[in-house]
Design a protein around this motif. Structure first.
Motif, PDB file in Angstrom:
ATOM      1  N   LEU A  14       0.903  -1.540  -0.216  1.00 34.10           N
ATOM      2  CA  LEU A  14      -0.165  -0.049   0.017  1.00 34.10           C
ATOM      3  C   LEU A  14       1.039   1.250   0.173  1.00 34.10           C
ATOM      4  CD1 LEU A  14      -3.150  -1.271   2.313  1.00 34.10           C
ATOM      5  CD2 LEU A  14      -3.376  -0.262   0.113  1.00 34.10           C
ATOM      6  N   TYR A  15       2.023   0.862   0.850  1.00 32.68           N
ATOM      7  CA  TYR A  15       3.378   2.253   0.458  1.00 32.68           C
ATOM      8  C   TYR A  15       3.543   2.591  -0.608  1.00 32.68           C
ATOM      9  CZ  TYR A  15       7.217   4.462   1.792  1.00 32.68           C
ATOM     10  OH  TYR A  15       8.741   6.001   1.281  1.00 32.68           O
ATOM     11  N   PHE A  16       4.104   1.539  -1.388  1.00 31.73           N
ATOM     12  CA  PHE A  16       5.179   2.294  -2.400  1.00 31.73           C
ATOM     13  C   PHE A  16       3.397   2.152  -3.964  1.00 31.73           C
ATOM     14  CE2 PHE A  16       8.359  -0.202  -0.616  1.00 31.73           C
ATOM     15  CZ  PHE A  16       9.343   0.985  -1.455  1.00 31.73           C
ATOM     16  N   GLY A  17       2.444   1.298  -3.907  1.00 34.73           N
ATOM     17  CA  GLY A  17       1.174   1.549  -4.489  1.00 34.73           C
ATOM     18  C   GLY A  17       0.519   3.280  -4.156  1.00 34.73           C
ATOM     19  N   SER A  18       0.744   3.290  -2.805  1.00 33.76           N
ATOM     20  CA  SER A  18       0.204   5.035  -2.547  1.00 33.76           C
ATOM     21  C   SER A  18       1.215   6.620  -3.152  1.00 33.76           C
ATOM     22  CB  SER A  18      -0.286   5.446  -0.927  1.00 33.76           C
ATOM     23  OG  SER A  18      -1.407   3.965  -1.098  1.00 33.76           O
ATOM     24  N   ARG A  19       2.035   5.852  -2.751  1.00 36.16           N
ATOM     25  CA  ARG A  19       3.220   6.744  -3.545  1.00 36.16           C
ATOM     26  C   ARG A  19       2.544   7.352  -4.217  1.00 36.16           C
ATOM     27  NH1 ARG A  19       9.139   6.684  -1.036  1.00 36.16           N
ATOM     28  NH2 ARG A  19      10.166   6.741  -3.189  1.00 36.16           N
ATOM     29  N   HIS A  63      -3.580   5.969   3.322  1.00 37.59           N
ATOM     30  CA  HIS A  63      -1.539   4.450   3.414  1.00 37.59           C
ATOM     31  C   HIS A  63      -0.890   5.045   3.645  1.00 37.59           C
ATOM     32  CE1 HIS A  63      -5.523   2.265   2.294  1.00 37.59           C
ATOM     33  NE2 HIS A  63      -5.285   2.575   0.946  1.00 37.59           N
ATOM     34  N   LEU A  64      -0.371   6.177   3.478  1.00 33.96           N
ATOM     35  CA  LEU A  64       1.287   6.761   3.476  1.00 33.96           C
ATOM     36  C   LEU A  64       1.062   7.066   4.862  1.00 33.96           C
ATOM     37  CD1 LEU A  64       1.419   9.099   0.371  1.00 33.96           C
ATOM     38  CD2 LEU A  64       2.415   6.449   1.404  1.00 33.96           C
ATOM     39  N   ASP A  65      -0.226   7.636   6.003  1.00 35.72           N
ATOM     40  CA  ASP A  65      -0.253   7.589   6.840  1.00 35.72           C
ATOM     41  C   ASP A  65       0.021   6.604   7.860  1.00 35.72           C
ATOM     42  OD1 ASP A  65      -0.132  10.696   6.660  1.00 35.72           O
ATOM     43  OD2 ASP A  65      -1.993  10.375   6.641  1.00 35.72           O
ATOM     44  N   ASP A  78       1.116  10.873  -5.744  1.00 39.84           N
ATOM     45  CA  ASP A  78       2.069  12.131  -6.113  1.00 39.84           C
ATOM     46  C   ASP A  78       1.206  12.153  -7.382  1.00 39.84           C
ATOM     47  OD1 ASP A  78       3.495  12.012  -4.789  1.00 39.84           O
ATOM     48  OD2 ASP A  78       5.199  10.718  -5.732  1.00 39.84           O
ATOM     49  N   TYR A  79       0.795  11.042  -8.228  1.00 44.96           N
ATOM     50  CA  TYR A  79       0.095  11.800  -9.462  1.00 44.96           C
ATOM     51  C   TYR A  79      -0.741  12.046 -10.113  1.00 44.96           C
ATOM     52  CZ  TYR A  79       5.151   9.742 -10.816  1.00 44.96           C
ATOM     53  OH  TYR A  79       6.591   9.890 -10.519  1.00 44.96           O
ATOM     54  N   TYR A  80      -2.063  11.075  -9.206  1.00 43.78           N
ATOM     55  CA  TYR A  80      -3.385  11.525  -8.989  1.00 43.78           C
ATOM     56  C   TYR A  80      -3.696  11.749  -8.488  1.00 43.78           C
ATOM     57  CZ  TYR A  80      -2.990   8.040 -12.486  1.00 43.78           C
ATOM     58  OH  TYR A  80      -2.747   7.289 -14.817  1.00 43.78           O
ATOM     59  N   GLY A  81      -3.258  12.268  -6.896  1.00 43.28           N
ATOM     60  CA  GLY A  81      -3.826  13.175  -6.226  1.00 43.28           C
ATOM     61  C   GLY A  81      -4.986  12.200  -5.244  1.00 43.28           C
ATOM     62  N   LEU A  82      -4.865  10.924  -4.986  1.00 38.80           N
ATOM     63  CA  LEU A  82      -6.004  10.287  -4.675  1.00 38.80           C
ATOM     64  C   LEU A  82      -5.921   9.794  -3.397  1.00 38.80           C
ATOM     65  CD1 LEU A  82      -7.764   7.901  -5.818  1.00 38.80           C
ATOM     66  CD2 LEU A  82      -6.460   6.685  -5.131  1.00 38.80           C
ATOM     67  N   SER A  83      -7.171  10.826  -2.969  1.00 39.33           N
ATOM     68  CA  SER A  83      -7.438  10.724  -1.185  1.00 39.33           C
ATOM     69  C   SER A  83      -6.644   9.369  -0.217  1.00 39.33           C
ATOM     70  CB  SER A  83      -8.249  11.362  -1.282  1.00 39.33           C
ATOM     71  OG  SER A  83      -9.457  10.325  -1.485  1.00 39.33           O
TER      72      SER A  83
END
Length: 202
Positions: free
Chosen positions: A100-105, A119-121, A109-114
């Protein structure tokens, strides 16, 4: 690698994945997909710019990757508690969480997905809580390297080097050496069985 043959093989693999996901929104991931999710999603971030991809393929592949990423969420053990009194963690949390971390980066970054930001938090809270300790929760020798490997990967990816500079990594390395015999073979405690090679210190 820059090799077109590898790229074409990757494209054919991604096309099969798109077909697998087509027409379903709740396809679950299996254990090998979960344990390799960090590598899968980090690789997509690098491969997405491949000039051999058409725009249509890129869109289809991105949606399939997003669906795969979302399938990891139910696999994060203790997900609802992450961010509240975090202590040391274990591999059933960190394997899917690192995916989830690598996918969420990528999707942040590229889609601004909320949802990616959330997931990054969670990855931040979980991995930096583990980084405060030199030892993971696991007490089976073959599992001891998993969450610590994920912690090191996270700290390097985020360039948060306190764990690497604090002396805790040295304590962890001393512990791994201490549970091995003179040939470097782990002693085989917990549910891991007796080792036949120097698996922990290679």
């Amino acid at each position: 690698t820059g090799s077109e043959a590898y790229a074409q093989h990757a494209i054919k693999t991604l096309e099969r994945i798109v077909e697998r996901y087509r027409g379903t929104s709740d396809l679950d991931c299996d254990w090998p997909e979960e344990t390799n999710s960090a590598e899968i999603l980090a690789t997509w971030d690098a491969f997405e710019e491949c000039p051999l991809l058409s725009e249509s393929q890129r869109q289809d592949f991105t949606l399939a990757v997003l669906q795969f990423m979302r399938s990891l969420v139910p696999h994060v053990s203790g997900d609802s508690q992450i961010g509240s009194g975090d202590l040391v963690t274990w591999n059933h949390t960190t394997f899917p969480l690192m995916g989830l971390y690598f996918g969420s980066r990528y999707f942040a970054d590229y889609y601004g997905l909320s949802e990616a930001r959330k997931h990054l938090d969670k990855a931040h809270a979980c991995m930096l809580a583990q980084a405060r300790s030199w030892k993971p929760q696991e007490d089976a020798d073959s599992y001891l390297t998993i969450t610590m490997r994920h912690t090191i990967q996270y700290c390097l990816a985020e360039w948060k080097l306190e764990f690497l500079q604090s002396g805790r990594l040295r304590q962890y390395a001393d512990y791994l050496i201490g549970i091995c015999d003179s040939a470097g073979w782990p002693s085989g405690f917990g549910d891991s069985g007796i080792s036949r090679s120097a698996t922990l210190i290679q």
